[in-house]
Design a protein around this motif. Structure first.
Motif, PDB file in Angstrom:
ATOM      1  N   ARG A  79       0.789  -1.295   0.140  1.00 53.20           N
ATOM      2  CA  ARG A  79      -0.225   0.037   0.176  1.00 53.20           C
ATOM      3  C   ARG A  79       0.920   1.094  -0.049  1.00 53.20           C
ATOM      4  NH1 ARG A  79      -2.965  -2.459   4.018  1.00 53.20           N
ATOM      5  NH2 ARG A  79      -2.242  -0.931   5.671  1.00 53.20           N
ATOM      6  N   LEU A  80       2.172   1.031   0.361  1.00 56.32           N
ATOM      7  CA  LEU A  80       2.848   2.380   0.612  1.00 56.32           C
ATOM      8  C   LEU A  80       3.514   2.500  -0.797  1.00 56.32           C
ATOM      9  CD1 LEU A  80       4.305   2.020   4.161  1.00 56.32           C
ATOM     10  CD2 LEU A  80       2.410   3.687   3.200  1.00 56.32           C
ATOM     11  N   PRO A  81       3.595   3.448  -1.566  1.00 56.43           N
ATOM     12  CA  PRO A  81       3.904   3.640  -2.847  1.00 56.43           C
ATOM     13  C   PRO A  81       5.616   3.900  -2.823  1.00 56.43           C
ATOM     14  CG  PRO A  81       2.753   5.578  -2.249  1.00 56.43           C
ATOM     15  CD  PRO A  81       2.433   4.829  -1.287  1.00 56.43           C
ATOM     16  N   ARG A  82       5.984   4.474  -1.752  1.00 57.23           N
ATOM     17  CA  ARG A  82       7.374   5.222  -1.931  1.00 57.23           C
ATOM     18  C   ARG A  82       8.091   4.797  -0.661  1.00 57.23           C
ATOM     19  NH1 ARG A  82       4.824   9.509  -4.068  1.00 57.23           N
ATOM     20  NH2 ARG A  82       4.956  10.582  -1.846  1.00 57.23           N
ATOM     21  N   VAL A  83       8.041   3.249   0.043  1.00 59.19           N
ATOM     22  CA  VAL A  83       8.411   2.755   1.239  1.00 59.19           C
ATOM     23  C   VAL A  83       9.985   2.789   0.977  1.00 59.19           C
ATOM     24  CG1 VAL A  83       8.187   0.544   0.572  1.00 59.19           C
ATOM     25  CG2 VAL A  83       8.402   1.167   3.037  1.00 59.19           C
ATOM     26  N   ARG A  84      10.718   3.256   1.841  1.00 62.06           N
ATOM     27  CA  ARG A  84      12.328   3.284   1.780  1.00 62.06           C
ATOM     28  C   ARG A  84      12.667   1.659   2.128  1.00 62.06           C
ATOM     29  NH1 ARG A  84      16.363   5.576   5.838  1.00 62.06           N
ATOM     30  NH2 ARG A  84      18.222   5.565   4.884  1.00 62.06           N
ATOM     31  N   ARG A  85      13.869   1.279   1.884  1.00 61.95           N
ATOM     32  CA  ARG A  85      14.406   0.039   1.984  1.00 61.95           C
ATOM     33  C   ARG A  85      13.270  -1.066   1.630  1.00 61.95           C
ATOM     34  NH1 ARG A  85      16.301   2.321   7.405  1.00 61.95           N
ATOM     35  NH2 ARG A  85      18.583   2.794   6.932  1.00 61.95           N
ATOM     36  N   ARG A  86      12.330  -0.789   0.666  1.00 63.24           N
ATOM     37  CA  ARG A  86      11.427  -1.930   0.564  1.00 63.24           C
ATOM     38  C   ARG A  86      12.073  -3.481   0.005  1.00 63.24           C
ATOM     39  NH1 ARG A  86       6.333  -1.553  -2.059  1.00 63.24           N
ATOM     40  NH2 ARG A  86       6.624   0.589  -2.328  1.00 63.24           N
ATOM     41  N   ARG A  87      12.919  -3.570  -0.544  1.00 56.36           N
ATOM     42  CA  ARG A  87      13.500  -4.771  -0.858  1.00 56.36           C
ATOM     43  C   ARG A  87      13.998  -5.306   0.331  1.00 56.36           C
ATOM     44  NH1 ARG A  87      17.458  -5.025  -5.847  1.00 56.36           N
ATOM     45  NH2 ARG A  87      17.329  -7.185  -5.220  1.00 56.36           N
ATOM     46  N   LEU A  88      14.855  -4.554   1.171  1.00 53.93           N
ATOM     47  CA  LEU A  88      15.357  -5.250   2.421  1.00 53.93           C
ATOM     48  C   LEU A  88      14.185  -5.665   3.528  1.00 53.93           C
ATOM     49  CD1 LEU A  88      18.232  -3.902   4.579  1.00 53.93           C
ATOM     50  CD2 LEU A  88      15.972  -4.006   5.648  1.00 53.93           C
ATOM     51  N   ILE A  89      13.060  -4.818   3.440  1.00 53.20           N
ATOM     52  CA  ILE A  89      12.122  -5.166   4.430  1.00 53.20           C
ATOM     53  C   ILE A  89      11.259  -6.522   3.964  1.00 53.20           C
ATOM     54  CG2 ILE A  89       9.759  -4.378   5.078  1.00 53.20           C
ATOM     55  CD1 ILE A  89      10.687  -1.236   5.148  1.00 53.20           C
ATOM     56  N   LEU A  90      11.132  -6.680   2.902  1.00 58.84           N
ATOM     57  CA  LEU A  90      10.348  -7.733   2.121  1.00 58.84           C
ATOM     58  C   LEU A  90      11.362  -9.182   2.330  1.00 58.84           C
ATOM     59  CD1 LEU A  90       8.674  -6.375  -0.762  1.00 58.84           C
ATOM     60  CD2 LEU A  90       7.479  -6.973   1.303  1.00 58.84           C
ATOM     61  N   ALA A  91      12.632  -8.865   2.149  1.00 56.08           N
ATOM     62  CA  ALA A  91      13.238 -10.016   2.114  1.00 56.08           C
ATOM     63  C   ALA A  91      13.613 -10.440   3.619  1.00 56.08           C
ATOM     64  CB  ALA A  91      14.789  -9.741   1.725  1.00 56.08           C
ATOM     65  N   THR A  92      13.845  -9.489   4.686  1.00 60.06           N
ATOM     66  CA  THR A  92      13.911  -9.794   5.896  1.00 60.06           C
ATOM     67  C   THR A  92      12.940 -10.304   6.451  1.00 60.06           C
ATOM     68  OG1 THR A  92      15.525  -8.028   6.100  1.00 60.06           O
ATOM     69  CG2 THR A  92      14.738  -8.912   8.186  1.00 60.06           C
ATOM     70  N   ALA A  93      11.485  -9.715   6.146  1.00 61.78           N
ATOM     71  CA  ALA A  93      10.418 -10.277   6.811  1.00 61.78           C
ATOM     72  C   ALA A  93      10.119 -11.806   6.218  1.00 61.78           C
ATOM     73  CB  ALA A  93       9.296  -9.452   6.343  1.00 61.78           C
ATOM     74  N   THR A  94      10.415 -12.167   4.711  1.00 65.67           N
ATOM     75  CA  THR A  94      10.399 -13.459   4.341  1.00 65.67           C
ATOM     76  C   THR A  94      11.242 -14.444   5.242  1.00 65.67           C
ATOM     77  OG1 THR A  94       9.832 -12.666   2.358  1.00 65.67           O
ATOM     78  CG2 THR A  94      10.880 -14.926   2.360  1.00 65.67           C
ATOM     79  N   ASP A  95      12.338 -13.969   5.306  1.00 62.40           N
ATOM     80  CA  ASP A  95      13.380 -14.850   6.337  1.00 62.40           C
ATOM     81  C   ASP A  95      12.965 -14.846   7.717  1.00 62.40           C
ATOM     82  OD1 ASP A  95      15.044 -15.204   4.028  1.00 62.40           O
ATOM     83  OD2 ASP A  95      16.325 -13.709   4.436  1.00 62.40           O
ATOM     84  N   ALA A  96      12.587 -13.758   8.156  1.00 60.47           N
ATOM     85  CA  ALA A  96      12.405 -13.870   9.769  1.00 60.47           C
ATOM     86  C   ALA A  96      10.884 -14.769   9.835  1.00 60.47           C
ATOM     87  CB  ALA A  96      11.707 -12.595  10.101  1.00 60.47           C
TER      88      ALA A  96
END
Length: 321
Positions: free
Chosen positions: A193-210
């Protein structure tokens, strides 16, 4: 004491005794003894307000916010003061909202507030940081509980994108999953939902691993090291039952080769925790597993040594990669 039907509920779900308190007392109870000047004026004359401050019954913590006592101001009261000073559209956000929702292990200053980009605000108490957004809908705000704050998923995402560095961002996300503050589906929906979220790739990758079981920053660092070395993907937080029937969680487990890796953090300075881990390690060796242990600082400072030992252990166990 009887309670009227439909009486208001406190943040923790207990009925509030409005039959025994006037509206001002109920408001102070509901807001942890904090109220704004506008709220005070609805119940008291200006003279009565000045008298409470002058006599020490109330304490003015901001130009337009009071605490109804003269003692130390708690973390919860500071959060209330920030929201009341910023106005009705403000919401606790980021780490502040996540902590209000149960997240532990991070400093509670500054207080983070989120405001719609178009809203106006007055002056704020010291130690408050305001962030603006074009995306703040009802889906992003907790429907119950006070003061007004963003949902756990939105709070963790904002905390990660406002963090001073990538390492802290990853630590916040990992802690959110470890402490069961946030779920993967909710976090992904917020990022979408957030069009310009900073660190998008890092957040998604970390969430997937966590979500897959890596519940600490050292474990995430180790998983990145495994992938860099093109080693097999391990299971994380694998459940094993020991000889006494207790469930044990293995940090990292290469199940096919029975290679188990433990990543030791600061908790191992506690002798009792250290012995509990050694006892678990002994049980694994008795069962025939290979077990490697690395301090978390070694994973960060000497990754090549960690990779070499891990690769050697896997090959000794039959891996032919």
């Amino acid at each position: 004491m009887s309670l009227r039907s439909g009486s208001p509920m406190a943040a923790w779900g207990r009925p509030l005794p409005r039959d025994d308190a006037d509206e001002l007392r109920w408001l102070l109870f509901h807001q942890e003894e904090v109220l704004s000047l506008d709220q005070a004026r609805q119940h008291l004359t200006p003279k009565a307000i000045r008298h409470r401050v002058a006599s020490g019954r109330w304490r003015q913590v901001h130009r337009a916010v009071f605490v109804a006592h003269s003692g130390p101001v708690s973390a919860g009261q500071r959060r209330w003061a920030a929201v009341l000073a910023a106005g009705p559209e403000a919401a606790l956000a980021g780490l502040t909202a996540a902590q209000a929702g149960g997240l532990r292990g991070f400093p509670d200053r500054p207080i983070h507030l989120l405001l719609p980009a178009s809203s106006r605000r007055g002056s704020l108490p010291p130690g408050v940081r305001v962030h603006r957004t074009v995306t703040l809908t009802d889906r992003d705000v907790v429907a119950t509980g006070q003061p007004r704050r963003t949902t756990p998923a939105r709070s963790i995402v904002d905390a990660a994108q406002w963090a001073p560095g990538d390492g802290e961002a990853r630590a916040i996300i990992a802690a959110g999953f470890q402490q069961r503050v946030v779920r993967a589906d909710d976090l992904h929906q917020v990022v979408d939902r957030l069009p310009r979220v900073r660190r998008r790739r890092l957040i998604l990758a970390t969430a997937t691993d966590a979500a897959g079981g890596s519940h600490s920053l050292p474990e995430l660092d180790f998983l990145g090291l495994v992938r860099r070395g093109r080693l097999p993907e391990p299971a994380r937080q694998k459940v094993r039952t020991d000889s006494t029937g207790r469930r044990r969680y293995l940090d990292v487990y290469f199940e096919k080769w029975r290679v188990h890796v433990e990543i030791d953090g600061g908790q191992h300075l506690d002798p009792r925790a250290w012995w509990a881990d050694m006892r678990r390690q002994n049980a694994l060796w008795v069962d025939g597993d290979r077990l490697l242990r690395f301090p978390s600082w070694v994973v960060r400072a000497h990754p090549d040594e960690v990779l070499t030992q891990l690769r050697d252990a896997l090959r000794a166990a039959g891996w032919r990669g």
